[in-house]
Write a protein that holds these residues in place. Sequence first.
Motif, PDB file in Angstrom:
ATOM      1  N   VAL A  11       0.858  -1.189   0.000  1.00 28.92           N
ATOM      2  CA  VAL A  11       0.000   0.000   0.000  1.00 28.92           C
ATOM      3  C   VAL A  11       0.889   1.233   0.000  1.00 28.92           C
ATOM      4  O   VAL A  11       1.836   1.324   0.783  1.00 28.92           O
ATOM      5  CB  VAL A  11      -0.932   0.038   1.238  1.00 28.92           C
ATOM      6  CG1 VAL A  11      -1.694   1.364   1.298  1.00 28.92           C
ATOM      7  CG2 VAL A  11      -1.902  -1.127   1.231  1.00 28.92           C
ATOM      8  N   THR A  13       0.249   5.193   0.552  1.00 24.92           N
ATOM      9  CA  THR A  13      -0.818   6.045   1.082  1.00 24.92           C
ATOM     10  C   THR A  13      -0.231   7.355   1.592  1.00 24.92           C
ATOM     11  O   THR A  13       0.978   7.585   1.503  1.00 24.92           O
ATOM     12  CB  THR A  13      -1.593   5.295   2.190  1.00 24.92           C
ATOM     13  OG1 THR A  13      -2.779   6.031   2.508  1.00 24.92           O
ATOM     14  CG2 THR A  13      -0.757   5.061   3.435  1.00 24.92           C
ATOM     15  N   VAL A 146      -6.148   4.731   4.371  1.00 25.63           N
ATOM     16  CA  VAL A 146      -6.318   3.275   4.339  1.00 25.63           C
ATOM     17  C   VAL A 146      -7.143   2.858   5.552  1.00 25.63           C
ATOM     18  O   VAL A 146      -6.757   3.136   6.698  1.00 25.63           O
ATOM     19  CB  VAL A 146      -4.954   2.560   4.380  1.00 25.63           C
ATOM     20  CG1 VAL A 146      -5.132   1.054   4.377  1.00 25.63           C
ATOM     21  CG2 VAL A 146      -4.082   3.010   3.230  1.00 25.63           C
TER      22      VAL A 146
END
Length: 179
Positions: A11, A13, A146
């Motif tokens: 991820v 972010t 997230v």
Amino acid sequence: MGKLEKGYVQVYTGNGKGKTTAALGQGFRSVGNGLKVYMVQFLKTFKTGELESVKRLEPDFKIFRFEKKRGFFWTLSEEEKAELKIEIDKAYKFCYDSLKTKACDVLIMDEVMGALSNKLLTVEQVIELIHIKPEDVELILTGRNVPEQIAQEVDLITEMREIKHYFSRGVPAREGIEY
């Protein structure tokens, strides 16, 4: 085509610049090592430089967009938001099918967190993709904010944090740099 022994879930972010750029960089590196990369862009309908760059790497790297050209989410009418939801559902199904059939070695879901924030996808749908991901496929998710349930399911989270940005001085987004 190259082969990953083990794929993870990454991820990118944060409120800083560079989430899509980091995912693209990973995609370029993967192609350079013989892997096939798909990037599905959510909530992006405007022309960006990566669309032209990636065309030069096809068929090893492809970018997919399922949305019609329109403005920012908050500027859409209810009817346009309903149409957008249908398009996002098609993009999700494409991601699902790509993972199920192992159509690529790396699947990037760019700005998927924005689709979640705008309630166009659910946390459960994204977690479902994480769970069906084949062992030897890398899944990369980008976007701000997230959800904790997703954070618990992934293997790597990198946060881009804005410390200083020229936008605050009135510099507009620049072709070739921000898009």
